[in-house]
Design an enzyme around this catalytic site. Structure first.
Site: not given
Length: 331
Positions: A15, A17-19, A86, A163, A167, A191, A206
């Site tokens: 929660a 982080g950026f997004i 996360a 990465y 994902k 995204p 990002s």
């Protein structure tokens, strides 16, 4: 007579982080939601309580490493929905890809889904990534990439691009869990490169793509690029997918598909005094442009912020937080 507002609790992992921070902020704007916010132990989170006047009463923090199933379960208990944001992310090459990226991405996802099943959570919105869609060298020529595309893991492993491997593995694990064990409804959002104002104190990966571009980086982002999207649109899309009962499957979230060179040109036109590299026209070989690539989200009602506005807000934020010099050296 005052109307009573029915509230429900939802969990947001990652929660702070950026997004995650933008998602918490957007959820707090709707009095319907109270939030269980997980943060990695020892990380900064005080900014979350500045995002809304009622944050203190509607936001509960949980220190939880997502690889710790008990901690994840504690955070999710009592929630009707989960936004699983996360996942480790870095632009640098990890020392141990399996331990640093792949294991926490996959195990964290499985821990969330197991807890969601245990506590009868109705829906999990999984934050995947365009890195689970590309690179895919077998994708047909002259065809815009869509949600049916999956990253070629072997292709990435051979090139040390870990990465996208993490994902892809995490999202596939989620669909396999859902197929084999059932449980909560699962919807995945993918995204593109997220930009916009930083609510968190740290520079995220990002935003660093834009920062490095403006400082003269020649990196083409070949393995990590389909397009860009304002982070506030990504937060809105998460909630839209949670609240839309007919939402299912994968949803690409980008304000169009285009070459990274096109993005660099947009940024250089907005900020001509920065030493932005002039890229060849095709930085992503074979990529087919598409303005409405996120048609599945657009059809649900999402309206995307113009990329130029997202860039301006991101640059202002990077400058304000000291991550970008206002008077950079010229070439």
């Amino acid at each position: 007579m005052a109307h009573l507002t029915t509230t429900e609790s939802v969990c947001v992992t990652g929660a702070n982080g950026f997004i995650g921070s933008w998602l918490v902020r957007t959820l707090l704007q709707n009095p319907r939601y109270t939030i269980h916010a997980t943060i990695f132990p020892g990380t900064s989170s005080s900014h979350l309580f500045t995002l809304h006047p009622h944050a203190t009463s509607r936001l509960t923090l949980f220190q939880a490493d997502i690889t710790d199933s008990d901690a994840v379960s504690t955070a999710i208990q009592g929630c009707s929905g989960v936004f699983h944001v996360a996942s480790p992310c870095t632009l640098e090459n990890p020392t141990d890809p399996h331990t640093d990226l792949i294991l926490p991405a996959v195990q964290g996802t499985l821990n969330v889904l197991q807890a969601a099943k245990r506590f009868n959570v109705k829906r999990v919105v999984l934050t995947s990534s365009i890195s689970a869609m590309v690179p895919n060298p077998t994708w047909p020529e002259n065809t815009p990439v869509d949600e049916s595309s999956w990253t070629d893991v072997e292709y990435c492993e051979a090139r040390g691009k870990w990465y996208p491997v993490s994902k892809t593995a995490a999202e596939k694990a989620a669909w396999e869990f859902k197929r084999d064990l059932g449980g909560a409804e699962v919807v995945a959002i993918l995204p593109a490169t997220c930009i916009g104002s930083l609510l968190q104190p740290e520079l995220n990966a990002s935003s660093a793509v834009l920062q490095r571009l403006m400082m003269g980086s020649k990196e083409t982002q070949e393995y990590h690029w389909l397009g860009a999207v304002h982070v506030k649109d990504v937060a809105k899309a998460h909630i839209l997918l949670y609240e839309s009962s007919n939402a299912s499957g994968r949803y690409l979230c980008t304000n169009g598909i285009y070459q990274f060179s096109t993005f660099a040109t947009i940024v250089s036109q907005l900020y001509p005094h920065f030493p932005i590299h002039r890229f060849p026209e095709e930085t992503q070989p074979g990529l087919t442009p598409c303005e409405d690539a996120a048609k599945r989200l657009i059809d649900l009602g999402l309206v995307f912020t113009p990329v130029e506005d997202a860039v301006r807000e991101a640059v202002e934020s990077l400058m304000a937080k000291g991550f970008l010099q206002q008077t950079p050296a010229t070439n």
